[in-house]
Design a protein around this motif. Structure first.
Motif, PDB file in Angstrom:
ATOM      1  N   LEU A  15      41.647 -27.846  -3.825  1.00 15.44           N
ATOM      2  CA  LEU A  15      42.038 -26.772  -3.017  1.00 15.44           C
ATOM      3  C   LEU A  15      43.351 -26.477  -2.776  1.00 15.44           C
ATOM      4  CD1 LEU A  15      39.497 -27.637  -0.159  1.00 15.44           C
ATOM      5  CD2 LEU A  15      39.589 -25.687  -1.549  1.00 15.44           C
ATOM      6  N   LEU A  16      44.512 -27.648  -2.751  1.00 15.00           N
ATOM      7  CA  LEU A  16      45.801 -27.488  -2.607  1.00 15.00           C
ATOM      8  C   LEU A  16      46.507 -26.920  -3.873  1.00 15.00           C
ATOM      9  CD1 LEU A  16      48.569 -28.343  -1.335  1.00 15.00           C
ATOM     10  CD2 LEU A  16      48.606 -30.586  -2.587  1.00 15.00           C
ATOM     11  N   ILE A  17      45.981 -27.253  -5.240  1.00 12.94           N
ATOM     12  CA  ILE A  17      46.392 -26.592  -6.480  1.00 12.94           C
ATOM     13  C   ILE A  17      45.969 -25.083  -6.257  1.00 12.94           C
ATOM     14  CG2 ILE A  17      45.942 -26.375  -8.929  1.00 12.94           C
ATOM     15  CD1 ILE A  17      45.551 -29.632  -8.803  1.00 12.94           C
ATOM     16  N   GLY A  18      44.777 -24.671  -5.983  1.00 12.25           N
ATOM     17  CA  GLY A  18      44.407 -23.364  -5.818  1.00 12.25           C
ATOM     18  C   GLY A  18      45.457 -22.780  -4.587  1.00 12.25           C
ATOM     19  N   ALA A  19      45.644 -23.341  -3.573  1.00  9.49           N
ATOM     20  CA  ALA A  19      46.549 -22.689  -2.621  1.00  9.49           C
ATOM     21  C   ALA A  19      47.810 -22.513  -3.174  1.00  9.49           C
ATOM     22  CB  ALA A  19      46.591 -23.670  -1.321  1.00  9.49           C
ATOM     23  N   ILE A  20      48.552 -23.519  -4.061  1.00  4.47           N
ATOM     24  CA  ILE A  20      49.746 -23.382  -4.679  1.00  4.47           C
ATOM     25  C   ILE A  20      49.890 -22.061  -5.637  1.00  4.47           C
ATOM     26  CG2 ILE A  20      51.257 -24.229  -6.371  1.00  4.47           C
ATOM     27  CD1 ILE A  20      50.521 -27.113  -5.252  1.00  4.47           C
ATOM     28  N   ILE A  21      48.861 -21.867  -6.430  1.00  9.72           N
ATOM     29  CA  ILE A  21      48.611 -20.745  -7.405  1.00  9.72           C
ATOM     30  C   ILE A  21      48.421 -19.484  -6.708  1.00  9.72           C
ATOM     31  CG2 ILE A  21      47.238 -19.526  -8.993  1.00  9.72           C
ATOM     32  CD1 ILE A  21      46.307 -22.539  -9.889  1.00  9.72           C
ATOM     33  N   GLY A 285      47.653 -32.070   5.024  1.00 12.71           N
ATOM     34  CA  GLY A 285      48.569 -31.638   5.649  1.00 12.71           C
ATOM     35  C   GLY A 285      49.449 -30.730   4.739  1.00 12.71           C
ATOM     36  N   ALA A 286      49.623 -31.079   3.544  1.00 12.75           N
ATOM     37  CA  ALA A 286      50.276 -30.094   2.423  1.00 12.75           C
ATOM     38  C   ALA A 286      49.592 -28.730   2.429  1.00 12.75           C
ATOM     39  CB  ALA A 286      50.507 -30.578   1.015  1.00 12.75           C
ATOM     40  N   LEU A 287      48.085 -28.880   2.227  1.00 18.11           N
ATOM     41  CA  LEU A 287      47.388 -27.721   2.057  1.00 18.11           C
ATOM     42  C   LEU A 287      47.280 -26.789   3.378  1.00 18.11           C
ATOM     43  CD1 LEU A 287      44.898 -26.016   0.734  1.00 18.11           C
ATOM     44  CD2 LEU A 287      43.409 -27.491   1.919  1.00 18.11           C
ATOM     45  N   LEU A 288      47.391 -27.475   4.560  1.00 16.01           N
ATOM     46  CA  LEU A 288      47.383 -26.632   5.898  1.00 16.01           C
ATOM     47  C   LEU A 288      48.644 -25.845   6.083  1.00 16.01           C
ATOM     48  CD1 LEU A 288      46.053 -25.477   8.412  1.00 16.01           C
ATOM     49  CD2 LEU A 288      46.913 -27.816   9.481  1.00 16.01           C
ATOM     50  N   LEU A 289      49.875 -26.601   5.797  1.00 14.01           N
ATOM     51  CA  LEU A 289      51.344 -26.021   6.048  1.00 14.01           C
ATOM     52  C   LEU A 289      51.226 -24.967   4.960  1.00 14.01           C
ATOM     53  CD1 LEU A 289      53.714 -25.933   7.670  1.00 14.01           C
ATOM     54  CD2 LEU A 289      54.753 -27.568   6.313  1.00 14.01           C
TER      55      LEU A 289
END
Length: 332
Positions: A15-21, A285-289
């Protein structure tokens, strides 16, 4: 590690990788990935990638990790689900120190000027953390007393920053206003490097303290009987947590409630084992922010909303729910 927990961590990572993209491609200008690898200095898309999008994404991820890990450590140290750097006044202490560094002129060498906000925020957060810990011992960790202490420190910190804002010039006042609401918009590569140098090693060191945090959940006396040097561990974790909060506040300003919401949410899924809870909190935390910062960039285009306002909108209701949950638990 339980296979189920490993799957959950992998889901958070994906999910974090997807959010970064997604964050890299969302904005007033749509960018293609090929522009990232186009090293022509005249290419506008590449300059937007390298000077705006990429550093901001990295900063959102690393600040999200720092705030969520510091909140997890605080809740573990105080054995209290409401312990949070913002609620307890630690962010206010760091904020006041940064405000002093911004408003009061100091004749320093250039390399020290770059590090001054980080040093000031670390000292401010550390002093407030030590004060809260000492008062917590006096009040025997009473929940109401801790919250009252945090309210008092936040009030004093807010008043002090208000005085500094009153005596500041227009440029300093704008800096203090944006910084007080929490923003990732003033991102530059030198700040990214400073943040990475300080936060990444601190997070890794804290992970090695996971088992000691688990022992502290049993109570100081039981942890001591199991061979843990309680006071030394507490001091070390306080310093590490203050370093995380101080670095985050000096770079992004005060972003509230992230250290409260994330650890509590992750405990509902992963339990109280800090060996799993710490990496889970870091990823979420990284994903939410990152998601909150992306929304802050696009919700009111062409203007931009301070990300701290969004996290406060999320954290306020969660805080009320935690208080009600604690009251229900006591009545039961």
């Amino acid at each position: 590690m339980d296979k189920r927990y490993f799957v959950y961590l992998m889901v958070l990572l994906l999910l974090l990788i997807g959010a970064i993209i997604g964050a890299a491609n969302i904005g007033p200008v749509h960018l293609s990935w090929s522009s990232l690898f186009n090293f022509d200095p005249e290419d506008i898309d590449h300059r937007i990638w390298m000077n705006i999008r990429l550093p901001r994404i990295l900063l959102a991820v690393i600040i999200g990790v720092a705030l969520s890990i510091s909140g997890t450590v605080m809740q573990g140290l105080f054995r209290n689900p409401l312990a949070d750097p913002g609620l307890l006044g630690i962010s206010s202490g760091a904020g006041f120190a940064v405000a002093v560094a911004l408003v009061i002129p100091m004749a320093l060498p250039h390399f020290l000027t770059l590090w001054l906000p980080v040093i000031a925020a670390f000292v401010g957060s550390l002093l407030v953390t030590i004060l809260i810990f000492q008062l917590s011992n006096l009040t025997k960790g009473n929940l109401s007393s801790l919250l009252l202490i945090g309210i008092a420190i936040n009030a004093l910190g807010g008043a002090a920053v208000g005085i500094l804002s009153w005596v500041s010039n227009d440029q300093q006042l704008r800096q203090l206003s944006l910084w007080g609401m929490g923003s990732l918009g003033q991102t530059e590569w030198p700040l990214i490097f400073i943040t990475l140098i300080l936060i990444i090693p601190t997070v890794i060191i804290i992970q090695f303290y996971a088992q000691r945090l688990n022992l502290l959940q049993l109570g100081e006396e039981d942890a001591h009987y199991l061979g843990l040097n309680v006071h030394k561990t507490q001091k070390q974790l306080l310093i590490l947590s203050a370093l995380l909060v101080g670095t985050a506040v000096s770079v992004s300003g005060i972003i509230g409630f992230l250290g409260l919401v994330i650890p509590n949410a992750m405990r509902l899924i992963f339990g109280n084992n800090h060996k799993i809870l710490l990496p889970a909190s870091a990823l979420s935390g990284a994903l939410l922010l990152l998601v909150a910062d992306t929304l802050a960039r696009i919700m009111v285009q062409p203007a931009e909303m301070p990300v701290g306002l969004l996290t406060s909108l999320l954290g306020g209701p969660w805080f009320f729910w935690l208080i009600l949950k604690e009251q229900w638990r006591r009545r039961a």
